[in-house]
Design a protein around this motif. Structure first.
Motif, PDB file in Angstrom:
ATOM      1  N   ALA A  59       0.859  -1.191   0.000  1.00  0.00           N
ATOM      2  CA  ALA A  59       0.000   0.000   0.000  1.00  0.00           C
ATOM      3  C   ALA A  59       0.893   1.238   0.000  1.00  0.00           C
ATOM      4  CB  ALA A  59      -0.899  -0.009   1.225  1.00  0.00           C
ATOM      5  N   ALA A  60       0.415   2.297  -0.597  1.00  0.00           N
ATOM      6  CA  ALA A  60       1.149   3.560  -0.612  1.00  0.00           C
ATOM      7  C   ALA A  60       1.276   4.092   0.812  1.00  0.00           C
ATOM      8  CB  ALA A  60       0.425   4.566  -1.500  1.00  0.00           C
ATOM      9  N   LEU A  61       2.334   4.819   1.092  1.00  0.00           N
ATOM     10  CA  LEU A  61       2.600   5.348   2.429  1.00  0.00           C
ATOM     11  C   LEU A  61       1.418   6.123   3.004  1.00  0.00           C
ATOM     12  CD1 LEU A  61       4.475   5.716   4.827  1.00  0.00           C
ATOM     13  CD2 LEU A  61       5.455   7.693   3.661  1.00  0.00           C
ATOM     14  N   PRO A  62       0.791   7.038   2.258  1.00  0.00           N
ATOM     15  CA  PRO A  62      -0.355   7.752   2.848  1.00  0.00           C
ATOM     16  C   PRO A  62      -1.473   6.798   3.292  1.00  0.00           C
ATOM     17  CG  PRO A  62       0.346   8.840   0.836  1.00  0.00           C
ATOM     18  CD  PRO A  62       1.110   7.546   0.927  1.00  0.00           C
ATOM     19  N   ARG A  64      -1.045   3.628   4.261  1.00  0.00           N
ATOM     20  CA  ARG A  64      -0.578   2.904   5.443  1.00  0.00           C
ATOM     21  C   ARG A  64      -0.726   3.767   6.692  1.00  0.00           C
ATOM     22  NH1 ARG A  64       3.844   1.525   2.139  1.00  0.00           N
ATOM     23  NH2 ARG A  64       5.273   2.652   3.511  1.00  0.00           N
ATOM     24  N   LEU A  65      -0.421   5.051   6.570  1.00  0.00           N
ATOM     25  CA  LEU A  65      -0.570   5.952   7.718  1.00  0.00           C
ATOM     26  C   LEU A  65      -2.040   6.125   8.083  1.00  0.00           C
ATOM     27  CD1 LEU A  65       2.085   8.649   6.762  1.00  0.00           C
ATOM     28  CD2 LEU A  65       2.304   6.831   8.469  1.00  0.00           C
ATOM     29  N   LEU A  66      -2.888   6.300   7.077  1.00  0.00           N
ATOM     30  CA  LEU A  66      -4.331   6.446   7.306  1.00  0.00           C
ATOM     31  C   LEU A  66      -4.906   5.179   7.937  1.00  0.00           C
ATOM     32  CD1 LEU A  66      -7.002   8.010   6.941  1.00  0.00           C
ATOM     33  CD2 LEU A  66      -7.131   6.998   4.660  1.00  0.00           C
ATOM     34  N   SER A  67      -4.376   4.030   7.536  1.00  0.00           N
ATOM     35  CA  SER A  67      -4.924   2.765   8.023  1.00  0.00           C
ATOM     36  C   SER A  67      -4.864   2.665   9.544  1.00  0.00           C
ATOM     37  CB  SER A  67      -4.188   1.587   7.390  1.00  0.00           C
ATOM     38  OG  SER A  67      -2.863   1.489   7.902  1.00  0.00           O
ATOM     39  N   PHE A 125      -1.973  -4.164   5.932  1.00  0.00           N
ATOM     40  CA  PHE A 125      -2.498  -2.802   5.855  1.00  0.00           C
ATOM     41  C   PHE A 125      -2.597  -2.151   7.228  1.00  0.00           C
ATOM     42  CE2 PHE A 125      -6.086   0.242   5.130  1.00  0.00           C
ATOM     43  CZ  PHE A 125      -5.441   1.059   4.210  1.00  0.00           C
ATOM     44  N   PHE A 126      -3.097  -2.892   8.216  1.00  0.00           N
ATOM     45  CA  PHE A 126      -3.357  -2.324   9.538  1.00  0.00           C
ATOM     46  C   PHE A 126      -2.208  -2.488  10.526  1.00  0.00           C
ATOM     47  CE2 PHE A 126      -7.752  -2.983   7.999  1.00  0.00           C
ATOM     48  CZ  PHE A 126      -8.148  -1.656   8.032  1.00  0.00           C
ATOM     49  N   GLY A 127      -1.153  -3.188  10.151  1.00  0.00           N
ATOM     50  CA  GLY A 127       0.016  -3.321  11.015  1.00  0.00           C
ATOM     51  C   GLY A 127      -0.180  -4.346  12.122  1.00  0.00           C
TER      52      GLY A 127
END
Length: 153
Positions: A59-62, A64-67, A125-127
């Motif tokens: 997934a794109a960095l933005p 991943r951060l949003l996730s 995606f969610f870490g």
């Protein structure tokens, strides 16, 4: 116009899987764009992704951060209508017809592996998530997709 959707709530993966089994053994109709076989196949594939047995494009960095921000909401409530990027769509959804029997058999296999895994890896995606969070995510996912499957009386 939004597709007709049943409101479901599963308290456990066992309940979610029981509904998938019940629907596969019944006469059903689907709303939305996928057949029951394709939905079952999709659910199987997402369990394989959770176990890192099926590769996902990064997934794109933005995203991943949003996730990390949206994870609590996603774990509480099923959502539908989310459009995946085409590379992820190609991994998670079959492009061909899938029989209900084949989709269910794949889902049974993926479910057994998921439930018997000693540890579930970091979500793509969610870490990092606990097993309880992984199972809640899968329950919400089953709710979202099985809600488009309607038993015919």
């Amino acid at each position: 116009m939004a597709a007709e959707h049943r409101k479901l709530r599963f308290g456990s993966m066992e309940e979610a899987m029981a509904e998938a089994e019940r629907l596969a053994a019944s006469t059903t109709r689907t709303t939305g764009q996928f057949s029951l076989g394709q939905i079952l196949e999709h659910l199987a594939r997402t369990l394989e992704v959770a176990l890192h047995q099926r590769a996902m494009p990064p997934a794109a960095l933005p995203m991943r951060l949003l996730s990390r921000l949206i994870r609590p909401m996603v774990l509480r409530k099923a959502s539908t209508g989310f459009k995946l990027p085409s590379k992820a769509q190609n991994v998670l959804w079959p492009s061909e017809a899938v029989s209900t029997e084949d989709g269910l058999e794949h889902l049974r296999q993926a479910y057994r592996k998921f439930m018997s895994a000693d540890q579930i890896p970091k979500h793509v995606f969610f870490g990092n998530m606990t097993r309880q969070q992984h199972e809640a995510l899968q329950c919400r996912h089953f709710e979202g997709h099985l809600g488009f499957v309607h038993p015919v009386s």
